[in-house]
Design a protein around this motif. Structure first.
Motif, PDB file in Angstrom:
ATOM      1  N   LEU A 185       0.842  -1.190   0.000  1.00 10.91           N
ATOM      2  CA  LEU A 185       0.000   0.000   0.000  1.00 10.91           C
ATOM      3  C   LEU A 185       0.878   1.240   0.000  1.00 10.91           C
ATOM      4  CD1 LEU A 185      -2.475  -1.275   2.716  1.00 10.91           C
ATOM      5  CD2 LEU A 185      -3.100  -0.803   0.339  1.00 10.91           C
ATOM      6  N   ILE A 186       0.401   2.295  -0.622  1.00  5.15           N
ATOM      7  CA  ILE A 186       1.139   3.563  -0.655  1.00  5.15           C
ATOM      8  C   ILE A 186       0.444   4.552   0.264  1.00  5.15           C
ATOM      9  CG2 ILE A 186       1.971   5.465  -2.086  1.00  5.15           C
ATOM     10  CD1 ILE A 186       1.763   3.576  -4.493  1.00  5.15           C
ATOM     11  N   ASP A 187       1.214   5.106   1.173  1.00  7.66           N
ATOM     12  CA  ASP A 187       0.685   6.069   2.138  1.00  7.66           C
ATOM     13  C   ASP A 187       1.416   7.389   1.920  1.00  7.66           C
ATOM     14  OD1 ASP A 187      -0.405   7.408   4.255  1.00  7.66           O
ATOM     15  OD2 ASP A 187       0.652   6.289   5.804  1.00  7.66           O
ATOM     16  N   HIS A 188       0.645   8.464   1.697  1.00  6.44           N
ATOM     17  CA  HIS A 188       1.285   9.772   1.576  1.00  6.44           C
ATOM     18  C   HIS A 188       1.701  10.231   2.956  1.00  6.44           C
ATOM     19  CE1 HIS A 188       2.362  13.732   0.360  1.00  6.44           C
ATOM     20  NE2 HIS A 188       1.396  14.303   1.042  1.00  6.44           N
ATOM     21  N   ASP A 189       2.971  10.539   3.121  1.00  8.15           N
ATOM     22  CA  ASP A 189       3.511  10.909   4.424  1.00  8.15           C
ATOM     23  C   ASP A 189       3.179  12.356   4.740  1.00  8.15           C
ATOM     24  OD1 ASP A 189       4.830  11.046   6.781  1.00  8.15           O
ATOM     25  OD2 ASP A 189       6.851  10.865   5.958  1.00  8.15           O
TER      26      ASP A 189
END
Length: 470
Positions: A112-116
């Motif tokens: 999964l890609i999580d915007h930091d």
């Protein structure tokens, strides 16, 4: 049995798909028996009755049935990860090298890609400055990235770099042996330090639509069939924590449990020749004496899950190369460094040599088939061998193809003629679409932040469907 009766039964019956199916079959048996008795009584009374109940549309009845099967009723092994596989999350500012290494070392095929949004201003990723913190905390994930997409993208960038440098320098790079993938990445910082966020503009992210355990199997079926998702994350009921994934394999496995229901069998018992699968007659192949570098080039250019390996002399199918087989190039530096000179025939038999049949059978019996279905293992020991491709003929029924894919743990099957020549290919997505008719409403709305993430990826939502703008 009318739809109102069907809904009444599935609402009142407890348990999962098997229990609800049994309740339907029991009710049908009782109804048939009662009608038979009534008919006999009518004969004795010398009277006739006409049944005016309209026939139930099989597709509609099956959809109604599946829409009452909650995800929570699916056995845990179907959508929860195995002990050896974890739910990985990467940030948009994570570099490609670190992303590939992390997935490889954890034996996971996607993350999964999580915007930091916690980064300080001076640490913010310049490639994602268009994102805002208005994203709902209920869904912190803005995409899904696969190991194969990152790896194939890197290979393409390597080739571009070599074409853009002097010939002597390119030859110099090739002479370094053994030269593994990560050692080459170290030499090309423009590739290794590229950010995962930058891949959004190349349309290499997959969209994410998380579901809750109380949502239905039919809801997941619609998402998978309509929006080209690779996986559907399952989150906890009252948080955004992902506890596993529903994959095409798991939905196929559960659908097969509907076997015996007239609505399911009326569709699944038809021969494959009766269906008009989208692009089923379009497939990509490579001759066995061509290089594996060319094989992966075909996979990248055509964005397909697999290509057929064909014997140049006989034109018969002898194997396949899948995007999931890329991990072999990291398992052995020699294979990667000699990819231009290693034939596809050599490559597909490498997988066979590495396997211990006795150990594989022992592990499969111990873990069971359920665990392997819902996991995202990169090196999946249950996956079918490259030199034994999964096949079907057009005479096979849809149900036979579904069972074949379930048994072989494959998401595609080549359609072959009586001589073993490839005529087409069907995928699990092709099959799932037959149970999710286009008349159903599967519109989606991702919210304001999701709209921004879509634009960053070159997509938008139009008429409830994801559209690629490029």
């Amino acid at each position: 049995m009318d739809l109102r009766k069907v809904e009444e039964i599935v609402n009142d019956s407890k348990g999962g798909i098997v229990e609800k199916k049994d309740a339907i079959l029991l009710s049908s048996s009782v109804t048939t028996l009662k009608n038979s008795e009534d008919s006999n009584d009518d004969d004795d009374d010398d009277t006739t009755t006409t049944d005016t109940t309209p026939p139930v549309d099989s597709a509609t009845a099956l959809q109604l049935f599946l829409d009452h099967i909650p995800i929570s009723s699916i056995p845990a092994g179907i959508f929860h990860n195995s002990p050896s596989t974890t739910v990985l999350v990467v940030r948009t500012h994570t570099c490609i090298k670190d992303g590939i290494r992390r997935l490889y070392e954890n034996n996971v095929s996607g993350a999964l890609i999580d915007h930091d949004t916690t980064s300080q201003p001076d640490e913010a990723d310049p490639t994602t400055t268009n994102f805002t913190t208005s994203f709902s905390s209920a869904n912190p994930y803005i995409g899904f990235i696969t190991f194969s997409n990152m790896f194939l993208w890197s290979l393409q960038e390597f080739q571009k770099h070599q074409r853009g440098t002097k010939i002597d320098h390119a030859k110099g790079l090739k002479k370094i042996k053994p030269q593994g993938f990560f050692s080459l990445l170290d030499k090309l910082s423009v590739v290794s330090q590229a950010k995962i966020g930058e891949l959004a503009t190349s349309f290499l992210w997959n969209p994410v639509f998380p579901v809750k355990p109380d949502q239905s199997l039919f809801h997941v079926l619609l998402l998978l069939s309509k929006h080209r998702l690779s996986v559907v994350p399952v989150t906890e009921s009252f948080s955004s924590k992902v506890v596993g994934y529903v994959t095409e394999h798991s939905v196929n496995h559960i659908l097969l449990k509907s076997s015996g229901l007239e609505w399911f069998d009326s569709i699944a018992d038809k021969p494959l020749s009766d269906f008009r699968f989208q692009h089923s007659d379009q497939f990509f192949s490579i001759y066995n004496d061509e290089s594996i570098a060319q094989a992966f080039h075909i996979l990248w250019n055509n964005k397909v899950c697999a290509i057929a390996v064909v014997d140049r002399q006989t034109e018969k199918l002898i194997g396949c190369v899948r995007v999931g087989d890329i991990h072999h190039l990291l398992d052995d530096d020699r294979i990667f460094s000699e990819r231009e000179d290693t034939s596809v025939d050599q490559f597909i038999h490498t997988d066979h040599k590495r396997r211990d049949p006795d150990k594989q059978q022992e592990e499969e019996e111990e873990l069971g088939a359920l665990i392997s279905i819902g996991t995202l293992a990169l090196n999946n020991r249950f996956e079918h061998r490259m030199d034994l491709p999964v096949t079907n003929t057009e005479r096979d029924t849809l149900k036979q193809a579904m069972n074949n894919l379930a048994e072989k743990k494959s998401n595609f099957s080549f359609l072959v003629d009586e001589c073993g020549r490839v005529k087409g290919m069907i995928t699990l997505r092709d099959i799932l679409m037959e149970f999710a008719p286009p008349c159903m409403d599967s519109r989606i709305d991702g919210g304001s932040f999701f709209d921004m993430a879509l634009k960053e990826s070159g997509c938008t939502i139009k008429d409830g469907t994801m559209v690629h703008l490029k």
